[in-house]
Design an enzyme around this catalytic site. Structure first.
Site, mmCIF file in Angstrom:
data_model
loop_
_atom_site.group_PDB
_atom_site.id
_atom_site.type_symbol
_atom_site.label_atom_id
_atom_site.label_comp_id
_atom_site.label_asym_id
_atom_site.label_seq_id
_atom_site.Cartn_x
_atom_site.Cartn_y
_atom_site.Cartn_z
ATOM 1 N N TYR A 48 7.263 15.549 3.519
ATOM 2 C CA TYR A 48 8.103 14.389 3.820
ATOM 3 C C TYR A 48 9.225 14.747 4.791
ATOM 4 O O TYR A 48 10.342 14.242 4.679
ATOM 5 C CB TYR A 48 8.671 13.798 2.519
ATOM 6 N N LYS A 310 -2.513 19.958 -10.186
ATOM 7 C CA LYS A 310 -1.230 20.660 -10.318
ATOM 8 C C LYS A 310 -1.293 21.919 -11.194
ATOM 9 O O LYS A 310 -1.549 22.986 -10.677
ATOM 10 C CB LYS A 310 -0.158 19.678 -10.763
HETATM 11 C C1 LIG Z 1 1.096 15.320 -7.286
HETATM 12 C C2 LIG Z 1 0.329 14.158 -7.766
HETATM 13 C C3 LIG Z 1 -0.794 13.705 -7.062
HETATM 14 C C4 LIG Z 1 -1.254 14.305 -5.759
HETATM 15 O O1 LIG Z 1 -1.662 15.637 -5.894
HETATM 16 P P1 LIG Z 1 -1.702 16.577 -4.578
HETATM 17 O O2 LIG Z 1 -2.294 17.858 -5.093
HETATM 18 O O3 LIG Z 1 -0.285 16.711 -4.132
HETATM 19 O O4 LIG Z 1 -2.556 15.899 -3.586
HETATM 20 C C5 LIG Z 1 -1.479 12.619 -7.587
HETATM 21 N N1 LIG Z 1 -1.091 12.039 -8.730
HETATM 22 C C6 LIG Z 1 -0.024 12.462 -9.442
HETATM 23 C C7 LIG Z 1 0.339 11.783 -10.718
HETATM 24 C C8 LIG Z 1 0.740 13.523 -8.971
HETATM 25 O O5 LIG Z 1 1.815 13.920 -9.647
#
Ligand SMILES: *Cc1c(COP(=O)(O)O)cnc(C)c1O
Length: 460
Positions: A48, A310
């Site tokens: 961002y 994540k």
């Molecule tokens: C971070 C996140 C995403 C996207 O994941 P990336 O690995 O950054 O593409 C999607 N949904 C939720 C709830 C998230 O916290």
């Protein structure tokens, strides 16, 4: 029979002696911090961020346990306790011997092979493990290379399911406001349409159906008027909606808000009644962060499709997964196009998958519930004083997540500096100063993080 070696034909010639002029596997000369900053500013996008960058990022040299080591002291600190788990991912902290070992072991076998026509133990083991630990009806796993891609895949599964069922007009999505599902196109279309960073695309994105944000409060009694409106909205759009997609219990990057699990049961019932699929995006909430292994566990309901990411690899590498029920998979297989047309180059990456399995085993092999509860209790006591600060409108804790909400937009630079002065890394956004520490964070470090959150809230 191998041909006798003929150097004129080319082949495995003697390796050239290493000539530094040509370049080669020598250690590159390290950049001085100033040089690094200048090059970063000139060439490298940050999340961002504008180009060239405006805020000066801190330079991290290494990380171990819950500490990030900076290349040079900032505000008198060379090491920072990590209050962010690198955006929910590094739940075991950094440089963990078990995850390092998993990475090294896999690296010596292969770091990657294509997944089309080939398979391997790391991917099969991980997928099997995910099926075991997620709600029972989820049986099939698509290994994606990031959270956003796993959401794209979830959406594709749902749209294709209805297309295969002869109802191709069911191709919109319904969600509630205040959500965040990633930065690629379909996920963006279900992010919060006002508060998010995506409002400038409103004309170009697919137009989805939005319910009001769920009423605040994990422990709050469900609001019957909201429940009725939610049901009505789903019913009104059931003919054109393929799926409801939400983050269960905690809306993360859309505003760090918590809601009652009762609303998830409402969604499950309404979706079953009205022939709509239900997708839970557990990319932030998965792997224990909210106090249950998956946030859906607070409600005792199971979605048709679920995304995890994540913390999946313990923060080591990018990998996510989309799980679905046999009903969804079989529905797709019955269609005119019986395959799921998706296949990223790095699908099922063995290195990431090996680390992910090791990370899941590491998590489940310890009293993670106890650790998350311990951190939650520390956050509750340590953040209590924030309620009395001027400009603070709410302090809330769930699982190992602590949030201080202000009545104004955080001055990010001032808030970050205040936290760094306390020896802690935080990344506030909008009107929020928040933390989700690694589960291995000791009690003293949890209190230190709390002092930093309070300082950031005071000075931001
Ligand atoms: C971070 C996140 C995403 C996207 O994941 P990336 O690995 O950054 O593409 C999607 N949904 C939720 C709830 C998230 O916290």
């Amino acid at each position: 029979m191998p041909e006798p070696y003929d150097p004129e034909l080319g082949g495995p010639a003697e390796p050239k002696p290493y000539a530094p002029e040509i370049g080669g596997p020598s250690e590159p000369k390290p950049y001085a911090p100033d040089e690094l900053r200048a090059l970063d500013r000139a060439h490298v996008w940050h999340p961002y961020g504008p180009m060239p960058g405006r805020q000066e990022p801190l330079i991290v040299e290494s990380a171990s346990g819950v500490r990030l080591r900076l290349a040079e002291p900032v505000e008198g600190q060379r090491e920072l306790v990590d209050g962010m788990s690198s955006w929910w991912s590094a739940v075991h902290g950094y440089n963990h011997p078990v995850l390092n070992e998993a990475a090294r072991g896999q690296l010596d076998r292969m770091s990657h092979v294509m997944f089309g026509g080939l398979t391997h133990e790391p991917a099969v083991r991980l997928a099997t493990r995910l099926v075991e630990i997620t709600p029972e009806p989820l049986q099939h796993v698509f290994l994606a290379d990031s959270g956003s891609v796993s959401v794209e895949v979830a959406v594709k599964m749902c749209l294709q399911y209805w297309r295969s069922a002869g109802r191709p007009e069911k191709r919109r999505l319904l969600t509630w406001r205040g959500g965040y599902h990633g930065d690629t196109w379909q996920p963006m279309s279900v992010c919060d349409p006002d508060g998010g960073m995506h409002e400038l695309w409103s004309g170009a994105l697919p137009r989805q159906v939005f319910a009001d944000a769920p009423p605040d409060g994990f422990d709050a009694e469900p609001d019957p008027a909201y429940v009725a409106r939610l049901r009505e909205l789903i019913a009104a759009h059931a003919d054109e909606v393929a799926a409801v997609i939400v983050e269960p219990v905690v809306q993360g990057a859309g505003g760090m808000r918590f809601h009652s699990p009762a609303y998830l049961r409402v969604l499950r019932e309404a979706c079953d009644e009205l022939d709509v699929l239900l997708v839970f995006d557990e990319i932030a909430t998965g792997f224990g962060r909210t106090g249950k292994l998956f946030a859906a566990g607070h409600a005792g309901v199971s979605p048709d499709v679920m995304c995890v990411g994540k913390a999946l690899t313990g923060g080591y590498l990018t990998m996510a997964a989309t799980l679905c029920t046999s009903r969804v998979a079989e529905g797709i297989s019955r269609g005119e196009v019986p395959v799921l047309a998706h296949g990223p180059t790095f699908m099922g990456n063995p290195l990431a998958a090996s680390i992910a399995s090791a990370s899941v085993d590491l998590l489940l092999g310890q009293d993670w519930e106890g650790e998350v509860a311990r951190i939650g209790a520390g956050l509750r006591s340590g953040l209590a004083p924030a309620s009395d600060l001027p400009g603070v409108v709410d302090v809330r804790v769930l699982g190992a997540i602590g949030v201080v909400q202000l009545d104004h937009e955080v001055d990010m630079a001032a808030a970050t500096r205040a936290a760094v002065r306390e020896g802690v890394w935080l990344r506030p956004f909008r009107d929020l100063v928040y933390t989700m520490p690694p589960y291995v964070t000791g009690d003293d470090d949890v209190q230190r993080i709390c002092r930093a959150v309070c300082a950031a809230a005071r000075e931001g």
